[in-house]
Design an enzyme around this catalytic site. Structure first.
Site, mmCIF file in Angstrom:
data_model
loop_
_atom_site.group_PDB
_atom_site.id
_atom_site.type_symbol
_atom_site.label_atom_id
_atom_site.label_comp_id
_atom_site.label_asym_id
_atom_site.label_seq_id
_atom_site.Cartn_x
_atom_site.Cartn_y
_atom_site.Cartn_z
ATOM 1 N N CYS A 380 41.372 45.784 38.436
ATOM 2 C CA CYS A 380 42.321 45.181 39.368
ATOM 3 C C CYS A 380 43.187 46.275 40.011
ATOM 4 O O CYS A 380 42.719 46.994 40.877
ATOM 5 C CB CYS A 380 43.132 44.110 38.647
ATOM 6 S SG CYS A 380 43.826 42.903 39.761
ATOM 7 N N HIS A 514 39.088 40.661 36.260
ATOM 8 C CA HIS A 514 39.447 41.028 34.877
ATOM 9 C C HIS A 514 38.295 40.702 33.928
ATOM 10 O O HIS A 514 38.288 39.630 33.306
ATOM 11 C CB HIS A 514 40.720 40.284 34.456
ATOM 12 C CG HIS A 514 41.940 40.790 35.141
ATOM 13 N ND1 HIS A 514 42.670 41.860 34.674
ATOM 14 C CD2 HIS A 514 42.539 40.402 36.294
ATOM 15 C CE1 HIS A 514 43.673 42.095 35.492
ATOM 16 N NE2 HIS A 514 43.620 41.230 36.489
ATOM 17 N N GLU A 516 37.754 41.751 31.065
ATOM 18 C CA GLU A 516 38.186 41.670 29.659
ATOM 19 C C GLU A 516 38.412 40.227 29.210
ATOM 20 O O GLU A 516 38.330 39.930 28.017
ATOM 21 C CB GLU A 516 39.450 42.517 29.431
ATOM 22 C CG GLU A 516 40.747 41.998 30.040
ATOM 23 C CD GLU A 516 40.977 42.409 31.491
ATOM 24 O OE1 GLU A 516 39.994 42.717 32.197
ATOM 25 O OE2 GLU A 516 42.150 42.403 31.934
HETATM 26 N N1 GLN Z 1 49.435 44.116 41.823
HETATM 27 C C1 GLN Z 1 48.076 43.973 42.242
HETATM 28 C C2 GLN Z 1 47.849 42.717 43.042
HETATM 29 O O1 GLN Z 1 48.630 41.805 42.990
HETATM 30 C C3 GLN Z 1 47.118 44.035 41.064
HETATM 31 C C4 GLN Z 1 47.258 42.868 40.153
HETATM 32 C C5 GLN Z 1 46.550 43.096 38.839
HETATM 33 O O2 GLN Z 1 46.271 44.218 38.457
HETATM 34 N N2 GLN Z 1 46.285 42.039 38.114
HETATM 35 O O3 GLN Z 1 46.869 42.630 43.731
#
Ligand code: GLN
Length: 542
Positions: A380, A514, A516
């Site tokens: 992310c 994600h 994970e």
């Molecule tokens: N802050 C970033 C976004 O909102 C990444 C979010 C995250 O890593 N879950 O896109």
């Protein structure tokens, strides 16, 4: 008809109620029953989505896009069953619904009260959607005696009478502290905790006692006597080497048998725990070790990255290696050279994150991984930072940045609404509410045939869970690909970059989702299995 197991906690928090519930779920499953696990959270937030990861820990996202308590992650990992938004509720959500109804006039002028309106709302939540499930395990957050928990305790007390006789049981998880000067495991805090529980009308059927050594027979008797519980239902829950030992350890102490007996059921043949034995055997007999640096910003609280550390452990299980985690606060790299911190590690992982603090440090970690050919997994925010890194240092776009941090002439990462309207330079916060407004839940991605990720997944069509507001700006794709950063996963309509990778690097992958969240001990996520495999190869080099 489903049977209900209510799990409460006493004495202190952090005793691992979520894990205990998950382990009991796994045991009942191993006996051939279907289970569903649910969590009731007494806090006033509508969901944990707006809570700080350093306070509350990770926000676990379900396929259907709910931001939930991290215990749902334990439930999924132990039972292999995907949770849904119906598996977690908070006081905030209950009140939100009740107040909306009140404003609509649905209560027809009646006074709206904790009993019966709040308790009824909790009860219907607990009872809904359990068709075809043998056992519903309901964990109540917090500890008995918390003021905010009272409506939940009252609701589960009432359910004991509402449900057919014998269809609900109560398990209370407590702590027996060891007092070195007395040389004793103390039962008094548990006695008080059960007294508190009984004063609100709940008599536990089973006591699950956390302790660091065996419970002597005398103490067991005392607990049974003073807590009004059968002696056989005082279950020792001793500390174990790995969390995957918990189901077997509880089984040895008779937890599953005792639960079935409390329902008046014959336990029948022993459960098949072979898949747990395979996992714990691999965890305890590694053939080597690798060290992965996690360069993040919530490193003060390990729970902030719960699923991530579990998924890395699963990667270790897949490769029969022990995975040591080196937690590094990314801000350090804004002051200091990353090399001394990263030279000895076998893989670098930059996890999800929010906001500017520490972002430049993560970018430097990505530079180090790319230049020094250390395996890198960016998740992310970790993918977004790797893209900015490539833009600045390979594609000659020195001003590359994310609009999350403010206006930028080169919005490599921005809000979808910004760049679909033609790369507006203005930074905008999300309009309106912050809660529940991100891109949440499972989305499909198409993988580039022949890419590293297509090989890893063994498929060119995947579904993964997301939680982000910002996106990598596809308008820069050609310039980045010309410099070696391949966009190997895109949303089905081709508009949103979901995965990037370098071809001329031993292992460098950034994912917008994600992974994970979907890894399981018996089914390690392929990205983590292959990342740890790459780290294992790297460990032979350094
Ligand atoms: N802050 C970033 C976004 O909102 C990444 C979010 C995250 O890593 N879950 O896109």
């Amino acid at each position: 008809m489903a049977r209900y197991v209510f799990i409460t906690g006493g004495v202190v928090s952090s005793l691992g109620k979520g894990l205990a519930s998950a382990a009991l779920g796994a045991l009942l499953q191993a006996r051939g029953h279907s289970v569903r696990l649910r969590k009731l959270d007494p806090y006033l937030n509508v969901d944990p989505g707006t809570m700080s990861p350093t306070q509350h820990g990770e926000v676990f996202v379900t396929d259907d896009g709910a931001e939930t308590d991290l215990d749902l992650g334990h439930y999924e990992r132990f039972t292999g069953k995907a949770a849904t938004r119906q598996d977690n509720i908070t006081t905030g959500r209950i009140y939100q619904n009740i107040i909306a109804k009140e404003r609509r006039g649905d209560y027809l002028g009646g006074t709206v009260q904790v009993i019966p309106h709040v308790t009824d709302a909790i009860k219907s939540f607990v009872l809904e959607g359990n068709e075809g499930v043998d056992f519903v395990l309901v964990e109540i957050g917090g500890t008995v005696g918390d003021i905010e928990g009272l409506p939940f305790f009252e609701a589960i007390r009432q359910l004991g009478n509402d449900l057919p006789r014998g269809d609900a049981i109560y398990i209370h998880l407590t702590l027996l502290p060891w007092i070195p000067s007395a040389g004793e495991l103390k039962t008094k805090p548990t006695q008080h905790s059960v007294k508190e529980l009984r004063s609100i009308g709940i008599q536990p059927d089973i006591l699950l006692c956390r302790c660091d050594r065996p419970i002597p027979a005398d103490e067991r008797r005392k607990l049974g006597l003073f807590c009004n519980v059968r002696e056989s239902a005082v279950i020792e829950a001793r500390d174990v080497e790995t969390i995957y030992d918990v189901p077997e350890a509880y089984h040895r102490e008779g937890l599953d048998t005792e639960v079935l007996r409390a329902f008046g059921l014959e336990p029948g043949p022993a459960p098949d725990l072979s898949r747990w034995r395979t996992v714990t055997h691999r965890v305890k007999n590694p053939e080597g070790e690798v060290t992965i640096a996690i360069v993040g910003k919530y490193t003060g609280l390990k729970d902030a990255y719960k699923s991530l550390s579990e998924a890395l452990a699963h990667g270790g299980i897949a490769n029969t290696v022990k995975v040591n985690l080196d937690w590094i606060e990314s801000e350090i790299f804004e002051r200091e050279d990353p090399a001394p911190f990263l030279e000895h590690v076998h893989g670098i992982l930059v996890p999800g994150g929010f906001g500017q603090r520490g972002a430049e440090g993560k970018i430097r970690a990505a530079t180090f991984a790319r230049e020094r050919k250390v395996p890198y997994l960016g998740i992310c925010f970790g993918m977004q930072m790797a893209v900015i890194e490539a833009a600045r240092n390979l594609a000659g776009i020195p001003d590359a940045n994310s609009t999350e941090f403010g206006p930028t002439p080169e919005p490599l990462v921005g809000l979808m609404t910004e760049w679909t309207k033609g790369n507006q330079l203005e930074s905008r916060r999300a309009d309106g509410d912050l809660g529940g407004t991100m891109r949440l839940g499972a989305y499909e991605a198409r993988l580039k045939p022949g890419s590293r990720v297509a090989d890893i997944y063994g498929s060119d069509d995947i579904w993964e869970r997301h939680r982000h507001r910002y996106e990598v700006n596809a308008a820069y794709r050609d310039r980045l690909e010309a410099n070696g950063l391949i966009f190997s996963g895109m949303s089905p309509d081709g508009s949103l970059p979901e995965i990037v990778e370098y071809e001329d690097h031993p292992w460098f992958v950034g994912v917008q989702f994600h992974p994970e969240l979907k890894s399981r001990p018996f089914e390690p996520h392929p990205l983590f299995a292959r990342f740890v495999e790459a780290a294992k190869a790297q460990s032979r080099l350094v």
